[in-house]
Design an enzyme around this catalytic site. Structure first.
Site, PDB file in Angstrom:
ATOM      1  N   ASP A  44       0.832  -1.267   0.136  1.00  0.00           N
ATOM      2  CA  ASP A  44       0.225   0.184  -0.271  1.00  0.00           C
ATOM      3  C   ASP A  44       0.573   1.208  -0.170  1.00  0.00           C
ATOM      4  O   ASP A  44       2.182   1.158   1.045  1.00  0.00           O
ATOM      5  CB  ASP A  44      -1.030  -0.093   1.316  1.00  0.00           C
ATOM      6  CG  ASP A  44      -1.867  -1.274   1.031  1.00  0.00           C
ATOM      7  OD1 ASP A  44      -1.122  -1.935   1.354  1.00  0.00           O
ATOM      8  OD2 ASP A  44      -2.379  -1.374   2.759  1.00  0.00           O
ATOM      9  N   TYR A 103       1.757  -0.875   9.777  1.00  0.00           N
ATOM     10  CA  TYR A 103       0.535  -1.081   8.712  1.00  0.00           C
ATOM     11  C   TYR A 103       0.740   0.401   8.894  1.00  0.00           C
ATOM     12  O   TYR A 103       0.838   1.669   9.035  1.00  0.00           O
ATOM     13  CB  TYR A 103      -0.252  -1.769   9.024  1.00  0.00           C
ATOM     14  CG  TYR A 103       0.241  -3.405   9.524  1.00  0.00           C
ATOM     15  CD1 TYR A 103       1.173  -4.142   8.983  1.00  0.00           C
ATOM     16  CD2 TYR A 103      -1.117  -4.457   9.297  1.00  0.00           C
ATOM     17  CE1 TYR A 103       1.669  -5.175   8.738  1.00  0.00           C
ATOM     18  CE2 TYR A 103      -1.145  -5.811   9.362  1.00  0.00           C
ATOM     19  CZ  TYR A 103       0.306  -6.602   9.453  1.00  0.00           C
ATOM     20  OH  TYR A 103       0.812  -8.044   8.238  1.00  0.00           O
TER      21      TYR A 103
HETATM   22  C1  FRU Z   1      -3.888  -3.877   2.589  1.00  0.00           C
HETATM   23  C2  FRU Z   1      -3.999  -4.400   3.906  1.00  0.00           C
HETATM   24  C3  FRU Z   1      -3.808  -3.140   5.035  1.00  0.00           C
HETATM   25  C4  FRU Z   1      -3.008  -3.241   6.373  1.00  0.00           C
HETATM   26  C5  FRU Z   1      -1.346  -3.478   5.245  1.00  0.00           C
HETATM   27  C6  FRU Z   1      -1.158  -3.966   5.250  1.00  0.00           C
HETATM   28  O1  FRU Z   1      -3.801  -3.715   1.861  1.00  0.00           O
HETATM   29  O2  FRU Z   1      -3.796  -5.409   4.468  1.00  0.00           O
HETATM   30  O3  FRU Z   1      -5.204  -3.745   5.472  1.00  0.00           O
HETATM   31  O4  FRU Z   1      -2.674  -2.092   6.952  1.00  0.00           O
HETATM   32  O5  FRU Z   1      -1.838  -3.542   3.794  1.00  0.00           O
HETATM   33  O6  FRU Z   1       0.665  -4.607   5.082  1.00  0.00           O
END
Ligand code: FRU
Length: 494
Positions: A44, A103
């Site tokens: 992300d 995250y």
């Molecule tokens: C979306 C996600 C988020 C999380 C992150 C972890 O792709 O699953 O919900 O914060 O990636 O890398």
């Protein structure tokens, strides 16, 4: 203790990146004008913001290997959204509240201080906890986690620990955030919080979710919400997990789409219309937006999908995944989001070639000098009596490879066909594109990607492709009749 841990994790990260450098740099599939990890894994976009004139783009980063693992925040900056400069790793998961990763999250300008909010992920003996955390930076490069972390230490009653990805903004002097959540009955939700100071947060309520407000059976978890005002309306981008495919819709493992409506800031209620996909295939997830200093709402997304690593050929060469190009969002009268590549990308254009009024009738046509693997192409078709027409890109001379973009005039469907695109996942994706007279296809081709903006960004397909390097042909075609290529323009991009 956590300082030592941080140093150890940072050393490991930089060492892993250095070890892969040669392999990464020699990979033909390395993109020429997209954001990628220096090595290892990217997912992300996080903390996208223009701060003090500079664009900052952070990202979910696992630097050790081209696979999803312990997440750090990588960091790029840019003056122009085109050229990106790699910065030191911004967040390293060294504290007790993030032992299994820093995250996703977002960035705000708190009275001149670049401030990030993200989710600390912990899994002790398989039991998940999610902590919402604050970080500040005095120089935009070095980040300091707040002593008061976590600022939200638990999900509210009635929800599971799938509680993550805070997106923060300020309205009339108050901070708000939306966050992805899951009820104990395993229904996806978006929750709204407010705060006077970014440190103490109060739950306002549920914004939207599965089995609410007409969204029946709409997924067991909603990730990465992003709520913003566009024109007179509010737009909520969100990623529902667990939708079943319905014909042309919802064909990815997880979905990325949006709802348009009005938010009640007092109750959190969001009165919205239907869920619409942001992208028609194949590789698009976790879109995040920011309002830049020109007042533009700019979106960038992960040009990949979770849990499908084997589809991305570059992972053999020490890296995996990339971002889409940044796009400006506009809201049409009928509440459709329109996506346009940022105009700054024109800076990449070299060696323009164009043709006008080319008739194509029951044939496949190549035009001198219209070819390549790192190009921008704009083709305007005037619909006549052909039943199908379109463009084939990344074509091999012997016909063994081609990626086909086709418009079917009978059902008004636009499709992208990767069945002969080389390595990687095959398949066809389609969407409705209503048009009786003109179809304009705007393509950005990179060594291993294709982004297609149809009819000025009304529909977009974002996709990774793995043809061989030699496959650089471009062909225009029409079947069962004629179309006129009113104009076609191509630039090499550099
Ligand atoms: C979306 C996600 C988020 C999380 C992150 C972890 O792709 O699953 O919900 O914060 O990636 O890398």
């Amino acid at each position: 203790m956590s300082q030592e841990k941080r140093k150890e994790l940072l050393d490991k990260a930089y060492q892993s990146i250095a070890e892969k450098k040669d392999k990464v740099e020699n990979d033909y599939y390395r993109l020429q004008y997209h954001v990628m990890p220096p090595a290892g894994w990217l997912n992300d976009p996080n903390g996208f913001i223009q701060f003090d004139g500079v664009y900052h783009l952070f990202y979910q980063f696992h630097p050790w290997a081209p696979e999803s693992g312990l997440k750090y925040w990588g960091h790029y900056t840019s003056q122009n959204l085109v050229n990106w400069e790699e910065q030191p790793i911004a967040l390293t998961p060294s504290k007790w509240y993030e032992t299994h990763g820093c995250y996703s999250g977002s960035a705000v300008d708190d009275d001149g201080v670049l401030t990030l909010m993200y989710t600390g992920n912990v899994k002790d003996d398989g039991v998940r906890s999610s902590y919402q955390c604050l970080v500040t930076s005095a120089d935009g490069i070095n980040f300091k986690k707040s002593e008061g972390n976590p600022v939200i230490d638990k999900q509210p009653e009635g929800y599971t620990a799938h509680f993550r990805d805070p997106k923060v903004w300020k309205k009339d002097g108050t901070w708000y955030l939306v966050i992805g959540a899951q009820t104990v009955a395993e229904e996806g939700r978006v929750l709204l919080y407010k705060s006077a100071n970014l440190k103490e947060w109060d739950l306002i309520g549920e914004v939207v979710g599965s089995n609410l407000n007409g969204l029946d059976n709409f997924g067991y978890m909603w990730e990465c919400p992003d709520l913003f005002t566009l024109g007179e309306k509010e737009v909520l981008i969100v990623l529902p997990q667990g939708l079943e495919a319905q014909g042309d819709l919802y064909n990815n493992i997880y979905q990325a789409g949006y709802l348009v409506g009005e938010l009640d800031y007092e109750t959190g209620e969001f009165n919205h219309g239907e869920f619409i996909e942001l992208d028609r295939g194949f590789d698009f997830y976790a879109a995040q937006t920011t309002l830049d200093q020109q007042g533009r709402r700019i979106m960038i997304a992960w040009m990949g999908m979770p849990e499908e690593d084997e589809k991305y050929a570059e992972r053999e060469n020490g890296w995996i995944h990339a971002m889409t190009l940044p796009r400006v969002l506009e809201l049409r009268e009928d509440n459709k989001l329109i996506q346009k590549p940022v105009p700054e990308l024109k800076q990449l254009r070299q060696e323009k070639i164009d043709y006008k009024k080319v008739k194509i009738k029951d044939e496949e046509l190549e035009l001198d000098q219209i070819c390549g693997d790192v190009v921008e192409l704009i083709a305007e078709f005037e619909i006549e009596d052909a039943s199908e027409f379109g463009i084939k890109v990344r074509c091999a001379q012997d016909g063994s490879e081609e990626t086909v973009i086709k418009y079917d005039t009978n059902n008004q469907k636009l499709s992208l066909n990767r069945n002969k695109s080389g390595r990687g996942e095959s398949g066809i994706r389609r969407c409705l594109l209503e048009s009786d007279s003109m179809v304009k296809l705007h393509l950005f081709i990179d060594t291993s990607s294709l982004e297609l903006f149809a009819n000025e960004g009304e529909e977009v397909f974002s996709s990774r492709l793995y043809p061989s390097k030699e496959s650089q042909g471009i062909k225009f075609f029409a079947q069962d009749g004629q179309v006129t290529l009113k104009k076609v323009t191509k630039w090499n991009l550099e």
